[in-house]
Design an enzyme around this catalytic site. Structure first.
Site, PDB file in Angstrom:
ATOM      1  N   SER A 154       5.344  40.829 -46.610  1.00  0.00           N
ATOM      2  CA  SER A 154       5.430  39.372 -46.569  1.00  0.00           C
ATOM      3  C   SER A 154       6.095  38.921 -47.864  1.00  0.00           C
ATOM      4  CB  SER A 154       4.019  38.782 -46.507  1.00  0.00           C
ATOM      5  OG  SER A 154       4.018  37.407 -46.837  1.00  0.00           O
ATOM      6  N   TYR A 167      -5.205  38.032 -48.426  1.00  0.00           N
ATOM      7  CA  TYR A 167      -3.926  38.319 -47.748  1.00  0.00           C
ATOM      8  C   TYR A 167      -2.858  38.732 -48.761  1.00  0.00           C
ATOM      9  CZ  TYR A 167       0.086  37.575 -44.631  1.00  0.00           C
ATOM     10  OH  TYR A 167       1.229  37.735 -43.889  1.00  0.00           O
TER      11      TYR A 167
HETATM   12  C1  BGC Z   1       2.102  34.306 -43.623  1.00  0.00           C
HETATM   13  C2  BGC Z   1       2.403  32.959 -43.003  1.00  0.00           C
HETATM   14  C3  BGC Z   1       3.210  32.122 -43.968  1.00  0.00           C
HETATM   15  C4  BGC Z   1       4.384  32.869 -44.564  1.00  0.00           C
HETATM   16  C5  BGC Z   1       5.080  32.088 -45.645  1.00  0.00           C
HETATM   17  C6  BGC Z   1       3.382  34.934 -44.095  1.00  0.00           C
HETATM   18  O1  BGC Z   1       3.156  36.211 -44.597  1.00  0.00           O
HETATM   19  O2  BGC Z   1       1.431  35.122 -42.669  1.00  0.00           O
HETATM   20  O3  BGC Z   1       1.201  32.311 -42.653  1.00  0.00           O
HETATM   21  O4  BGC Z   1       3.697  30.970 -43.304  1.00  0.00           O
HETATM   22  O5  BGC Z   1       3.953  34.111 -45.077  1.00  0.00           O
HETATM   23  O6  BGC Z   1       4.195  31.542 -46.589  1.00  0.00           O
END
Ligand code: BGC
Length: 269
Positions: A154, A167
């Site tokens: 991410s 996360y």
């Molecule tokens: C998350 C999303 C978020 C995006 C940008 C992703 O890894 O799961 O919820 O919109 O990152 O912030």
């Protein structure tokens, strides 16, 4: 992107392939000729639907339920794909979830669930895939690599995220996990690559795009001024798994419309 059948004769396993980015990647790999195991945790109907779409387009796929944070279930899933398709060539470590909370309110359960699926899940699946890749080695005419592991990360691998500490920690962890196994597995001709999606329009971030107001606020973070689609990531994953990307290992490719460019600095600082 070259021919549409660049993964012909290859077998792929996509975790969390019943929705969102995983679904987009599974459909793209199948379109490129790969046979695909559609892994899901809970929603069998959604996974069956992905299988149906692939089969109707002339591809091959089957659905299999596994919680990727559970060692025995992961081992069973790998036994199943090898039994069904003979081997595996591509692992897409995609399964991931959010359990958001303010840091001081975050429960141990919220922490453990996110680390368990997002990070430990990638460990368990990669370990099983690597064992099979090493045992089988390179098969001439299939791929120049003995196997490819793609770790869905991410932008929050590098962008801190208040209210989402579990996360962001899982994604930061994926970065060093990915690089370390890339270093260890490269001599076996196994490539390991990360993908760092920005905001992609999926159920995980529905709140950020479901109203025009929310979407406008989100777009302030995206210089390229559009939300991403699962198919954007699907095309990148297909290319990274193909021999066209044979010299790429141990890096995360961000696909985020510029979210990692610190857009707040465009008129400030
Ligand atoms: C998350 C999303 C978020 C995006 C940008 C992703 O890894 O799961 O919820 O919109 O990152 O912030």
């Amino acid at each position: 992107m070259a021919s549409t059948k660049q993964l012909e004769g290859q077998v792929a396993l996509v975790t969390g392939a019943d929705s969102g980015i995983g679904k987009g990647v599974a459909l793209a790999l199948a379109q490129a000729g790969a046979k695909v195991l559609i892994n899901y945790a809970h929603n069998q109907a959604a996974a069956d639907e992905v299988v149906k779409i692939i089969k109707e387009a002339g591809g091959e796929a089957f659905a299999h339920q596994t919680d990727v944070s559970q060692e025995e279930q992961v081992e069973t899933m790998f036994a199943k794909i090898i039994q069904t398709y003979g081997t595996i060539d591509i692992l897409i470590n995609n399964a991931g979830l959010q359990k958001d909370a303010k840091f001081v309110d975050m429960t141990l359960d919220q922490w453990n669930t996110v680390i368990g699926v997002n990070l430990t899940g990638q460990f368990l699946c990669s370990r099983e895939a690597a064992k099979e890749f090493i045992k089988r080695g390179v098969v001439e005419g299939v791929s120049r690599a003995a196997g490819k592991i793609i770790c869905m990360s991410s932008v929050h691998e590098v962008i801190p995220w208040a209210g989402h500490v579990n996360y962001a920690a899982s994604k930061g962890g994926i970065s060093m996990f990915m690089k370390s196994i890339a270093q260890e597995l490269a001599p076996h001709k196994i490539r390991v690559v990360g993908i760092g999606p920005g905001a992609i329009q999926t159920p995980i971030n529905k709140e950020a795009w479901e109203t025009p107001q929310a979407l406008n606020k989100l777009l302030e973070l995206i210089p390229y001024n559009r939300i991403g689609q699962p198919d954007d990531i699907g095309k990148l994953a297909t290319w990274l798994a193909s021999d066209e990307a044979d010299y790429i290992t141990g890096v995360t490719i961000f696909m985020d419309g510029g979210m990692t460019l610190y857009p707040g600095f465009a008129d400030n600082g």
